[in-house]
Design a protein around this motif. Sequence first.
Motif, mmCIF file in Angstrom:
data_model
loop_
_atom_site.group_PDB
_atom_site.id
_atom_site.type_symbol
_atom_site.label_atom_id
_atom_site.label_comp_id
_atom_site.label_asym_id
_atom_site.label_seq_id
_atom_site.Cartn_x
_atom_site.Cartn_y
_atom_site.Cartn_z
ATOM 1 N N SER A 163 0.810 -1.220 0.000
ATOM 2 C CA SER A 163 0.000 0.000 0.000
ATOM 3 C C SER A 163 0.844 1.272 0.000
ATOM 4 N N LEU A 164 2.017 1.249 0.628
ATOM 5 C CA LEU A 164 2.842 2.464 0.647
ATOM 6 C C LEU A 164 3.345 2.806 -0.747
ATOM 7 N N THR A 165 3.762 1.784 -1.493
ATOM 8 C CA THR A 165 4.140 2.011 -2.883
ATOM 9 C C THR A 165 2.937 2.480 -3.682
ATOM 10 N N GLY A 166 1.776 1.929 -3.359
ATOM 11 C CA GLY A 166 0.556 2.356 -4.036
ATOM 12 C C GLY A 166 0.233 3.812 -3.771
ATOM 13 N N ILE A 167 0.400 4.244 -2.525
ATOM 14 C CA ILE A 167 0.156 5.653 -2.190
ATOM 15 C C ILE A 167 1.151 6.546 -2.924
ATOM 16 N N ILE A 273 -0.982 8.861 3.956
ATOM 17 C CA ILE A 273 -0.444 7.586 4.440
ATOM 18 C C ILE A 273 -1.076 7.224 5.777
ATOM 19 N N MET A 274 -1.201 8.211 6.659
ATOM 20 C CA MET A 274 -1.817 7.975 7.956
ATOM 21 C C MET A 274 -3.260 7.522 7.791
ATOM 22 N N ALA A 405 8.962 2.715 -1.499
ATOM 23 C CA ALA A 405 9.090 1.329 -1.958
ATOM 24 C C ALA A 405 10.030 0.559 -1.031
ATOM 25 N N GLY A 406 11.143 1.200 -0.665
ATOM 26 C CA GLY A 406 12.052 0.560 0.289
ATOM 27 C C GLY A 406 11.420 0.411 1.654
ATOM 28 N N ALA A 407 10.681 1.456 2.093
ATOM 29 C CA ALA A 407 10.008 1.368 3.389
ATOM 30 C C ALA A 407 8.951 0.271 3.383
ATOM 31 N N GLN A 408 8.296 0.070 2.256
ATOM 32 C CA GLN A 408 7.292 -0.987 2.161
ATOM 33 C C GLN A 408 7.927 -2.364 2.337
ATOM 34 N N ILE A 409 9.123 -2.537 1.797
ATOM 35 C CA ILE A 409 9.852 -3.795 2.016
ATOM 36 C C ILE A 409 10.106 -3.986 3.504
ATOM 37 N N LEU A 410 10.595 -2.934 4.148
ATOM 38 C CA LEU A 410 10.913 -3.038 5.574
ATOM 39 C C LEU A 410 9.662 -3.300 6.402
ATOM 40 N N VAL A 411 8.563 -2.615 6.084
ATOM 41 C CA VAL A 411 7.317 -2.819 6.820
ATOM 42 C C VAL A 411 6.813 -4.241 6.640
ATOM 43 N N SER A 412 6.922 -4.776 5.426
ATOM 44 C CA SER A 412 6.473 -6.156 5.195
ATOM 45 C C SER A 412 7.307 -7.146 6.007
ATOM 46 N N LEU A 413 8.600 -6.861 6.147
ATOM 47 C CA LEU A 413 9.461 -7.740 6.945
ATOM 48 C C LEU A 413 9.140 -7.616 8.430
ATOM 49 N N ILE A 414 8.834 -6.386 8.874
ATOM 50 C CA ILE A 414 8.447 -6.178 10.276
ATOM 51 C C ILE A 414 7.170 -6.949 10.592
ATOM 52 N N ASN A 415 6.216 -6.877 9.683
ATOM 53 C CA ASN A 415 4.956 -7.601 9.889
ATOM 54 C C ASN A 415 5.162 -9.112 9.811
ATOM 55 N N LEU A 416 6.058 -9.535 8.936
ATOM 56 C CA LEU A 416 6.312 -10.968 8.773
ATOM 57 C C LEU A 416 6.899 -11.571 10.042
ATOM 58 N N THR A 417 7.859 -10.885 10.634
ATOM 59 C CA THR A 417 8.542 -11.430 11.811
ATOM 60 C C THR A 417 7.832 -11.099 13.126
#
Length: 636
Positions: A163-167, A273-274, A405-417
């Motif tokens: 969604s962040l990349t989408g925004i 984003i918020m 896009a980079g932050a979205q990767i990091l957020v997905s990893l945070i949610n994954l772990t």
Amino acid sequence: MRENLKRAVALAIGLFILYTAAAGSFDALIQRSVMVALVITLGFVSYPLRFGGRAAAAALTVDICLWAASVAACLYVTGNAERIMTSLPAAGPLDIALTAVLVVTLLELARRTVGLAFPILVGIGLAYVFFGHLIPGRLGHRGYDIWFVTETILLTDIGVWGSLTGIAATIIAAFVLFGAVLLHTGGGQTFMDLALLVSGRSIGGAAKMATVASASFGTVNGSAVANVATTGTMTIPLMKRIGYPAPFAAAVEAVASTGGQITPPILGAAAFIMSEMIGTEYLRIALAALIPAALFYTGLFTTIHLFALRGNVGVVPPEDIPAAKTALHPVRLLPVIGGLGGLLWMLLAGRSVAFSAAFGIACAVVPYVIGDLAARRRPFATLRALLDSLVEAGNGVVIIALMLAGAQILVSLINLTGVGVTLSSLTVAVGGEHLFLVGLIVALACLVLGMGIPTTAAYVLVAAVMAPALIAIDVEPLVAHMFVFYYATISVITPPVCIAVFVAASIAKTDWWPAAVNAVRLGVVTYIIPFMFLSYPGMLWSGSWLEIAEAALSGGTLVLATSLFLAGTRIRDSRWLAGALYLSAAGLAIVPSEIALGVAVALTVVGVAWGRPFSRSRESSHSGSKAVPSASSEFR
């Protein structure tokens, strides 16, 4: 050759943004992957790998290979969008290779544009995913293999295409284009002229003008650092010319540009984003930001005014202030009024944010073109201005899109772990049920995590990691997210990695450290105001009118008392007496008690009446626009 290519790619991005904003975006994966491919292309053209001598050819080869492979990864997703969304394919060797090169490319371009801080954070996140199972205790996790991580990052809409990349590819891109069109249709000079008309003739007016102009730009362009680089070249030399010391001039510009990021209605694009992250309407977030933004500027203007009185800094020279009939001429104003009015009209009518921005663009362009025709300006010049706005939008969206896009990767990893939940639990365990202690821990963490990272990406990161800690102790999601957003925003003026100050100091031709010290002092209320969100729900326009009024009064008292203290004002020639009185008033204003607030107001009124800090005769026996030797000496 490179400049022509850069302009062509930027123009293509601008046209893509305009078309999808007006006609509607493509399917999610297509829209996002095409946008990322375009910004990667422009990223390599704008920020090439530079090696001198014989290594230049090798650097170009590396760039071409990375560009080709990463764009291929994006287009692979574009071509397989339907299959990815319907069948959730398993990762194969090709997918792993494409994911690796795409991640490396995004991190390398982030390094080239904003430095090492952000790539290091994402690299730590990737290392944690693969090796976190080796960590004992609560911070460990079960571990994930490369196949599953690849599927998460590349082959779903929650990884890099989330969604962040989408925004970034829709809402933020549309607003970057809106801001560029507004500025190129005369809005840039109009903002400057109006700011000079409003504040130029007051004491120390150059700094006040810089505050108004930088805030106007900053709320639209989405980047405090970019705003400093744009408006600072005009405001900082003017401030120095009328007597402000270089460190103070740099600090004013850095703080004012940062303030644009917390100013409604756009909040530097973070509001959108918020809205997505907490499921709250955009207009509700803009309304919540109204009182805090007003307090921020009240504190900044008060401190600037007091500094100007003590330093004998005069008004802006008359020759630098435009004539009212020029600044307020309909030909100048109508594009600005039309653009902002059209935007707000569509937003209030419930249309999508991207379409509202497109409609605002049309409402700015039409009167601009008509005005040019009436003035018999050559059509080519008008067309060139409109094309320049598209090119500027393309250039302006690159860093934001790459970071998100980079932050979205990091957020997905945070949610994954689940590390975000773990860190929140540890924060609550340390702070217990003590709201302000948990808030202090969260604030410090946000300042550290946000250093060296653009505002939007910094907010995304701290919202994912630290906001849940406040929510866990029953803080409302909007309050929690506004709290972390403020600290993520002011990280750009917080030493030691205060990137907005670095840029401003380079323009002012001064050392960054005194500029940073003054920036913290000018923006100190911004470090305190978020804690008032926790004490006074009315601060974010929540509750009854009485609660809102009480919050505004407490905030105003805090801001005024703090500004008077930091400006070094005196009572009966004593700084100690004034400091004790104003510090007591500021401390009591934070306490959620009507009695404490009443005492704080009384102390502030007594201090102002007794010390007369706003009287020039009390502060100085001189007149005119005499320069002062050092900003730091004025603030001891």
